[in-house]
Design an enzyme around this catalytic site. Structure first.
Site, short mmCIF file in Angstrom:
data_model
loop_
_atom_site.label_atom_id
_atom_site.label_comp_id
_atom_site.label_asym_id
_atom_site.label_seq_id
_atom_site.Cartn_x
_atom_site.Cartn_y
_atom_site.Cartn_z
N SER A 143 0.84 -1.19 0.00
CA SER A 143 0.00 0.00 0.00
C SER A 143 0.87 1.24 0.00
CB SER A 143 -0.89 0.00 1.25
OG SER A 143 -1.47 1.28 1.47
N TYR B 95 -0.38 0.04 10.45
CA TYR B 95 -0.59 -0.37 9.06
C TYR B 95 0.49 0.20 8.15
CZ TYR B 95 -2.99 -1.18 4.61
OH TYR B 95 -3.31 -1.59 3.34
#
Length: 267
Positions: free
Chosen positions: A146, A159
């Protein structure tokens, strides 16, 4: 069906995180290129649907493994499910965040599961399947990451950190396996419209989001363009503003210095 693709990577692909969205699209598109599949996720019902569609549409073999990727026995379970198969491509497509809570609002166990899912999982599968790929002189490892890896962010503290791990790990693995004919590619994504995003109440916006099928197609087309390939033209433009040095050049420079140091130490 592309026999050349199957020849390059072998007859079997393992897709971790294949029950829906990008993973399901990867399964369908890899099957269309002639690869048999081992699909892994926790949701058995959805996995069965993905497997049935690949068999019916493309005539390939599909093995289903219902498995929590954060479980400590992940390697043993995957090893059993793939015993006797020549796995030439591993796609690790797992990891999500609710993007709404801070680190201190979450239990520590929640954060540790993110570490297990995004760090231990891909590292364990790469270690398990990598030696045979090196021995054959062909293969590929894809880690779907990501753009959160670019920097830390509020509500994404863990994250963004685990995605940064995926990115850096994939680059180092690329430097080690590339001389042996094995492709490694980290594919950071921007906002992608998936069933998970829909369940969060987000509506599709073509200006800011890509579709799963387009993301999957771009990933597959660029497995050999590692160590890092940012998916989506707009996303690449954004990343280039942060990464002022070409990633391949940077990794090669650091790897050369590190290898030189290691050889001197051994000598």
């Amino acid at each position: 069906m592309s026999t050349g693709f199957a020849t390059r990577y072998g007859q079997w692909a393992v897709i971790a995180g294949a029950s829906e969205g990008i993973g399901a699209e990867m399964a369908d598109q890899l099957a269309s290129r002639g690869l048999n599949l081992v699909v892994i996720a926790r949701n058995g019902a959805l996995l069965d649907q993905v497997a049935a569609a690949a068999r019916d549409r493309h005539g390939v073999q599909v093995h289903v493994l219902v498995q929590d990727l954060t479980a400590p026995d992940i390697v043993a379970k995957v090893a059993t499910a793939t015993e006797g198969l020549e796995v030439g491509l591993v796609v690790y497509n797992a990891g999500a965040s609710d993007r709404t809570t801070t680190f201190l609002e979450n239990d520590l166990d929640y954060s540790l599961k993110q570490v297990a899912l995004d760090c231990i999982g891909p590292m364990a599968l790469a270690r398990h399947f990598g030696p045979a790929m090196v021995e054959r002189g062909r293969g590929g490892v894809v880690i779907v990451a990501s753009l959160a890896c670019l920097a830390g962010s509020a509500t994404l503290a863990v994250y963004s950190a685990v995605k940064a791990f995926q990115h850096t790990f994939a680059e180092g693995l690329w430097a080690e396996l590339r001389p042996h004919g094995v492709d490694v590619c980290c594919t950071p994504l921007g906002m992608t419209y998936t069933p998970a995003l829909a369940r969060m109440g987000v509506e599709y916006d073509p200006e800011t989001q890509m579709r799963s099928e387009d993301v999957a197609a771009e990933i597959i087309a660029n497995i050999g363009n590692g160590p890092t390939y940012v998916v989506g033209e707009n996303n690449r433009a954004m990343a280039s503003q942060v990464w002022t040095v070409d990633r391949r050049t940077l990794v090669e420079m650091i790897s050369a210095a590190s290898t030189d140091f290691a050889s001197k130490r051994k000598g």
